[in-house]
Scaffold this motif. Structure first.
Motif, PDB file in Angstrom:
ATOM      1  N   TYR A  48       1.653 -11.483  -1.909  1.00 25.21           N
ATOM      2  CA  TYR A  48       2.909 -12.001  -2.439  1.00 25.21           C
ATOM      3  C   TYR A  48       4.019 -11.862  -1.405  1.00 25.21           C
ATOM      4  CZ  TYR A  48       0.305 -11.575  -6.769  1.00 25.21           C
ATOM      5  OH  TYR A  48      -0.666 -11.690  -7.744  1.00 25.21           O
ATOM      6  N   ALA A  49       4.991 -12.767  -1.479  1.00 27.91           N
ATOM      7  CA  ALA A  49       6.114 -12.763  -0.543  1.00 27.91           C
ATOM      8  C   ALA A  49       7.111 -11.649  -0.847  1.00 27.91           C
ATOM      9  CB  ALA A  49       6.815 -14.115  -0.559  1.00 27.91           C
ATOM     10  N   THR A  50       7.268 -11.278  -2.114  1.00 34.03           N
ATOM     11  CA  THR A  50       8.231 -10.237  -2.491  1.00 34.03           C
ATOM     12  C   THR A  50       7.533  -9.124  -3.258  1.00 34.03           C
ATOM     13  OG1 THR A  50       8.796 -11.271  -4.597  1.00 34.03           O
ATOM     14  CG2 THR A  50      10.104 -11.920  -2.660  1.00 34.03           C
ATOM     15  N   LEU A  51       8.105  -7.939  -3.166  1.00 38.59           N
ATOM     16  CA  LEU A  51       7.558  -6.793  -3.878  1.00 38.59           C
ATOM     17  C   LEU A  51       7.656  -6.986  -5.391  1.00 38.59           C
ATOM     18  CD1 LEU A  51       6.331  -3.962  -3.765  1.00 38.59           C
ATOM     19  CD2 LEU A  51       8.655  -3.046  -3.586  1.00 38.59           C
ATOM     20  N   SER A  52       8.747  -7.570  -5.863  1.00 36.60           N
ATOM     21  CA  SER A  52       8.904  -7.761  -7.310  1.00 36.60           C
ATOM     22  C   SER A  52       7.864  -8.728  -7.866  1.00 36.60           C
ATOM     23  CB  SER A  52      10.318  -8.224  -7.643  1.00 36.60           C
ATOM     24  OG  SER A  52      10.595  -9.462  -7.011  1.00 36.60           O
ATOM     25  N   ALA A  53       7.543  -9.783  -7.109  1.00 35.45           N
ATOM     26  CA  ALA A  53       6.508 -10.719  -7.558  1.00 35.45           C
ATOM     27  C   ALA A  53       5.150 -10.033  -7.617  1.00 35.45           C
ATOM     28  CB  ALA A  53       6.446 -11.927  -6.630  1.00 35.45           C
ATOM     29  N   CYS A  54       4.881  -9.195  -6.641  1.00 33.99           N
ATOM     30  CA  CYS A  54       3.623  -8.461  -6.624  1.00 33.99           C
ATOM     31  C   CYS A  54       3.523  -7.507  -7.807  1.00 33.99           C
ATOM     32  CB  CYS A  54       3.482  -7.709  -5.310  1.00 33.99           C
ATOM     33  SG  CYS A  54       1.947  -6.778  -5.163  1.00 33.99           S
ATOM     34  N   GLU A  55       4.580  -6.749  -8.039  1.00 38.08           N
ATOM     35  CA  GLU A  55       4.551  -5.777  -9.122  1.00 38.08           C
ATOM     36  C   GLU A  55       4.413  -6.426 -10.490  1.00 38.08           C
ATOM     37  OE1 GLU A  55       8.019  -3.400  -8.447  1.00 38.08           O
ATOM     38  OE2 GLU A  55       6.953  -2.087  -7.062  1.00 38.08           O
ATOM     39  N   SER A  56       4.996  -7.585 -10.681  1.00 33.77           N
ATOM     40  CA  SER A  56       4.875  -8.243 -11.982  1.00 33.77           C
ATOM     41  C   SER A  56       3.487  -8.830 -12.202  1.00 33.77           C
ATOM     42  CB  SER A  56       5.942  -9.322 -12.141  1.00 33.77           C
ATOM     43  OG  SER A  56       5.727 -10.358 -11.208  1.00 33.77           O
ATOM     44  N   ASN A  57       2.774  -9.166 -11.127  1.00 31.03           N
ATOM     45  CA  ASN A  57       1.437  -9.747 -11.261  1.00 31.03           C
ATOM     46  C   ASN A  57       0.298  -8.744 -11.072  1.00 31.03           C
ATOM     47  OD1 ASN A  57       2.030 -12.597 -11.672  1.00 31.03           O
ATOM     48  ND2 ASN A  57       2.928 -12.499  -9.634  1.00 31.03           N
ATOM     49  N   GLU A  58       0.555  -7.632 -10.430  1.00 27.82           N
ATOM     50  CA  GLU A  58      -0.499  -6.670 -10.109  1.00 27.82           C
ATOM     51  C   GLU A  58      -0.290  -5.315 -10.789  1.00 27.82           C
ATOM     52  OE1 GLU A  58      -3.174  -7.472  -8.481  1.00 27.82           O
ATOM     53  OE2 GLU A  58      -2.528  -9.415  -7.726  1.00 27.82           O
ATOM     54  N   SER A  59       0.410  -5.249 -11.860  1.00 25.49           N
ATOM     55  CA  SER A  59       0.621  -4.027 -12.655  1.00 25.49           C
ATOM     56  C   SER A  59       1.297  -2.894 -11.879  1.00 25.49           C
ATOM     57  CB  SER A  59      -0.701  -3.539 -13.231  1.00 25.49           C
ATOM     58  OG  SER A  59      -1.299  -4.521 -14.017  1.00 25.49           O
ATOM     59  N   GLY A  60       2.127  -3.236 -10.910  1.00 22.79           N
ATOM     60  CA  GLY A  60       2.901  -2.228 -10.197  1.00 22.79           C
ATOM     61  C   GLY A  60       2.146  -1.425  -9.164  1.00 22.79           C
ATOM     62  N   ASN A  61       0.948  -1.812  -8.792  1.00 19.34           N
ATOM     63  CA  ASN A  61       0.164  -1.075  -7.790  1.00 19.34           C
ATOM     64  C   ASN A  61       0.279  -1.711  -6.417  1.00 19.34           C
ATOM     65  OD1 ASN A  61      -0.869   0.715  -9.727  1.00 19.34           O
ATOM     66  ND2 ASN A  61      -2.394  -0.771 -10.339  1.00 19.34           N
ATOM     67  N   CYS A  62       1.478  -2.087  -6.020  1.00 19.53           N
ATOM     68  CA  CYS A  62       1.680  -2.861  -4.794  1.00 19.53           C
ATOM     69  C   CYS A  62       2.102  -1.996  -3.619  1.00 19.53           C
ATOM     70  CB  CYS A  62       2.738  -3.917  -5.034  1.00 19.53           C
ATOM     71  SG  CYS A  62       2.208  -5.106  -6.281  1.00 19.53           S
ATOM     72  N   GLU A  63       1.758  -2.505  -2.428  1.00 15.18           N
ATOM     73  CA  GLU A  63       2.145  -1.883  -1.170  1.00 15.18           C
ATOM     74  C   GLU A  63       2.124  -2.964  -0.101  1.00 15.18           C
ATOM     75  OE1 GLU A  63      -1.229   0.445   0.678  1.00 15.18           O
ATOM     76  OE2 GLU A  63      -1.868   0.373  -1.407  1.00 15.18           O
ATOM     77  N   ILE A  64       2.580  -2.629   1.099  1.00 16.18           N
ATOM     78  CA  ILE A  64       2.505  -3.566   2.206  1.00 16.18           C
ATOM     79  C   ILE A  64       1.062  -3.582   2.710  1.00 16.18           C
ATOM     80  CG2 ILE A  64       3.274  -4.068   4.537  1.00 16.18           C
ATOM     81  CD1 ILE A  64       5.980  -2.918   3.783  1.00 16.18           C
ATOM     82  N   CYS A  65       0.461  -4.752   2.732  1.00 19.40           N
ATOM     83  CA  CYS A  65      -0.979  -4.883   2.997  1.00 19.40           C
ATOM     84  C   CYS A  65      -1.281  -5.588   4.295  1.00 19.40           C
ATOM     85  CB  CYS A  65      -1.628  -5.642   1.850  1.00 19.40           C
ATOM     86  SG  CYS A  65      -1.528  -4.792   0.289  1.00 19.40           S
ATOM     87  N   GLN A  66      -0.654  -5.206   5.377  1.00 16.53           N
ATOM     88  CA  GLN A  66      -0.907  -5.854   6.655  1.00 16.53           C
ATOM     89  C   GLN A  66      -1.764  -4.998   7.533  1.00 16.53           C
ATOM     90  OE1 GLN A  66       3.189  -6.659   7.717  1.00 16.53           O
ATOM     91  NE2 GLN A  66       2.802  -8.808   7.317  1.00 16.53           N
TER      92      GLN A  66
END
Length: 66
Positions: A48-66
């Motif tokens: 996802y491009a933004t952290l908020s978009a990631c958290e809303s779609n992935e149940s808040g288990n987001c991090e920078i994945c590069q």
């Protein structure tokens, strides 16, 4: 003497279990492979491009994945 050996084995097994749990959560829980324009993601999820978009779609288990 026998009692001290049992207590050493007990504490060694507790320590091994604690290390196993901590390695599992940190070592295997990370994600990689997201592009620069969508750096946020969760393990096994999309990028996802933004952290908020990631958290809303992935149940808040987001991090920078590069």
């Amino acid at each position: 003497m026998k009692k001290s050996h049992i207590s050493i084995l007990f504490f060694a097994s507790i320590l091994s279990f604690a290390i196993l749990i901590s390695c599992d959560e940190e070592g295997l829980g990370s994600c990689t492979g997201c592009p620069d324009d969508a750096p946020y993601g969760a393990k096994g999820g999309d990028c996802y491009a933004t952290l908020s978009a990631c958290e809303s779609n992935e149940s808040g288990n987001c991090e920078i994945c590069q």
